[in-house]
Design a protein around this motif. Structure first.
Motif: not given
Length: 111
Positions: A22-32, A62-74
């Motif tokens: 399995n090859q997994i790609f996790v991609c991030y965009w700044r703008d929905p 393909v599984e895509a999520f739109h998560i606002p930055m205000t919802r992240f805790e890192t």
């Protein structure tokens, strides 16, 4: 980089059986909106829509999520951001040894 392109990409592999990898790609965009344009008009979108993909020996999901930055805790134990933390323009406050306050994630979800 193209304005609709991926801001950050993480990739990794893991075997399922001897003959499968399995090859997994996790991609991030700044703008929905940039993601939506990419998902509709990119070379990847065209490849994903090809009928030949349905009969090939490659499985694609393909599984895509739109998560606002205000919802992240890192929380990090180093100065090196990873994953979605790389999307922010705000400086890291530094590594922490412990969470420091109980139930913060739950409070964020209730907003």
């Amino acid at each position: 980089m193209h304005t609709d392109g991926i801001a950050f990409l993480s990739s990794f592999f893991f075997p399922v059986q001897v003959e499968w990898l399995n090859q997994i790609f996790v991609c991030y965009w700044r703008d929905p909106g940039a993601y939506l344009r990419f998902a509709q008009k990119s070379a990847f979108a065209r490849w994903l829509a090809e009928d030949d993909l349905l009969t090939s020996d490659v499985g694609v999901w393909v599984e895509a999520f739109h998560i606002p930055m205000t919802r992240f805790e890192t929380l990090f134990s180093s100065e090196n951001p990873a994953g979605a933390a790389r999307l922010t323009d705000k400086p890291m406050t530094g590594p922490i040894d412990e969470h420091g306050y109980a139930s913060q994630v739950r409070f964020c979800l209730m907003e």
